[in-house]
Design a protein around this motif. Structure first.
Motif, PDB file in Angstrom:
ATOM      1  N   SER A 163       0.797  -1.176  -0.012  1.00  0.00           N
ATOM      2  CA  SER A 163      -0.176   0.025  -0.093  1.00  0.00           C
ATOM      3  C   SER A 163       0.991   1.114  -0.074  1.00  0.00           C
ATOM      4  O   SER A 163       0.456   2.354   0.116  1.00  0.00           O
TER       5      SER A 163
ATOM      6  N   ALA B  24      -2.875   1.869  -4.248  1.00  0.00           N
ATOM      7  CA  ALA B  24      -1.491   2.486  -4.324  1.00  0.00           C
ATOM      8  C   ALA B  24      -0.690   2.815  -5.676  1.00  0.00           C
ATOM      9  O   ALA B  24      -0.252   3.866  -5.757  1.00  0.00           O
TER      10      ALA B  24
ATOM     11  N   TRP C 268      -2.516   2.188   3.572  1.00  0.00           N
ATOM     12  CA  TRP C 268      -3.039   1.317   4.521  1.00  0.00           C
ATOM     13  C   TRP C 268      -2.719   2.043   6.135  1.00  0.00           C
ATOM     14  O   TRP C 268      -3.421   1.892   6.929  1.00  0.00           O
TER      15      TRP C 268
END
Lengths: 339, 67
Positions: free
Chosen positions: A152, A190, A223
């Motif tokens: 992420s 991402a 994240w």
């Protein structure tokens, strides 16, 4: 007037003048994976004059979760990525001159692609090629935009020859190993975040709004809810061999390149990194055993069987890829599992 | 000792006194990183001698290759 770009022209930093500039520019996108398909789609929709996209790989099912130009049929037919990308990009905007090639890019290839290019978008998956792009950018004074992501996490930096530190200044040495999307996974937001950073900087460059450039190295972890932007101007080195006072462009020379060779009659490609390494085979064994393949290890080498290929890794860095004579395919496997 | 790393408060053992030992503590000393300490960017060669103290604000950027 064309309705197509009306909303972009209403955005005052671009306007009609900016749109007209965008329509005269040529962008080279190197790589047609997650970042490459994202960047290419955004730039083609934005009406760039010409877009060249290159990649050596074909579409697989594991790409569909994030590589936005591809559909199931492309994976079923194992279509070369750039062939599938070109088809979709032409459907999106027939006004753009799209040049797509199935190509394993190294120094000679980029030297041929670079003619009349205004900007290079990095959508590659390893630092060997990025250091070549970095030297090419300096040699021909063409800006490029580094972007990368894993898990992420993502990172981007805009490199302007003569102004910003180059990637060589920032890295000092080429990172070896490290996690890759195929070992640590990747989530599509991402990718999209890196694409957003890269293509926004690209638009600023294409409309020549240099004051608006970010001027910082940006990284984030979606994240973990982290975001960092740091000024790196101080890291520009006057004696950098890529961008300093007397550049030698070391990554364009043969000695500093990762070398490949097809081993005669063995259905095997050898890949040798430019410098002798001391691979931590035990650590690699742990990482690779999580990939679903079969791993066996002795004190000298590690063998990793995945589908119909077997990768044999030596401590000194050399890797043999068994089960193919195709250098491009071997490089794909090498960078997929070893970064 | 409490540090602010990438915006998060992080407790680290007091025996960690330099940027190098901090990177080692997180297991990222082998990775290519750029470190900013209290908004001042550090040269890579200075990680070993740069000391850190309680409440320092540290940003660590890790160069990754995927794409």
């Amino acid at each position: 007037m064309s309705e197509r770009y009306s909303r972009q022209e209403l955005f005052s930093p671009i306007g009609k003048d900016g749109q007209s500039k965008i329509s005269r520019k040529h962008v080279l996108v190197i790589g047609a994976g997650a970042l490459g398909t994202g960047s290419a789609e955004a730039l083609v929709r934005a009406g760039v004059g010409k877009l060249t996209i290159v990649d050596r790989d074909y579409v697989e099912w594991s790409n569909l979760q994030r590589q936005q130009l591809y559909v199931e049929e492309d994976a079923k037919q194992r279509m070369p990525k750039t062939v599938a990308a070109e088809k979709r990009l032409r459907m999106i905007n027939s006004e753009v001159d799209i040049q797509a090639s199935v190509l394993d890019v190294s120094v000679e290839e980029i030297e041929q692609l670079i003619d009349e290019v205004d900007l290079i978008m990095d959508a590659t998956d390893n630092f060997d090629i990025r250091m070549i792009i970095n030297d090419i950018s300096q040699k021909y004074q063409i800006p490029w935009i580094y972007g990368a992501c894993v898990g992420s996490y993502g990172i981007s930096h805009t490199i302007l020859p003569g102004e910003t530190p180059c990637l060589h200044c920032l890295l000092e040495t080429v990172p070896m190993g490290g996690v890759t999307c195929d070992t640590a996974g990747i989530i599509s937001p991402a990718v999209q975040m890196v694409v957003a950073y890269q293509t926004t900087e690209a638009m600023k460059l294409l409309v020549e709004d240099y004051h608006a450039l970010r001027k910082k190295l940006v990284s984030f972890d979606l994240w973990k809810n982290h975001h960092t932007a740091i000024g790196v101007d101080k890291l520009k080195k006057e004696d950098c061999s890529s961008c300093g006072q007397s550049p030698t462009y070391p990554f364009l020379s043969f000695e500093n390149r990762t070398k490949t060779a097809v081993l005669c009659g063995r259905d095997t490609v050898q890949i040798r990194p430019p410098e002798r390494m001391n691979r931590d085979l035990e650590k690699l064994a742990t990482i690779l055993s999580e990939q679903g393949g079969r791993v066996s290890l002795n004190p000298y080498l590690l063998s990793f069987q995945i589908e119909k290929h077997r990768l044999v890794l030596f401590k000194d860095g050399r890797v043999l890829i068994h089960g193919t004579k195709d250098i491009a395919k071997a490089k794909t496997l090498y960078h997929r599992y070893l970064g | 000792m409490e540090l602010i790393i990438n915006g998060d408060k992080v407790e680290v053992p007091n025996k960690i006194t330099t940027v190098s030992s901090l990177l080692q503590h997180f297991g990222i000393n082998q990775k290519v990183v750029i470190v900013e300490l209290n908004q001042s960017i550090l040269e890579k060669g200075s990680h070993q001698e740069t000391t850190i103290s309680d409440r320092d604000k540290i940003e660590i950027v890790n160069f990754v290759g995927g794409g």
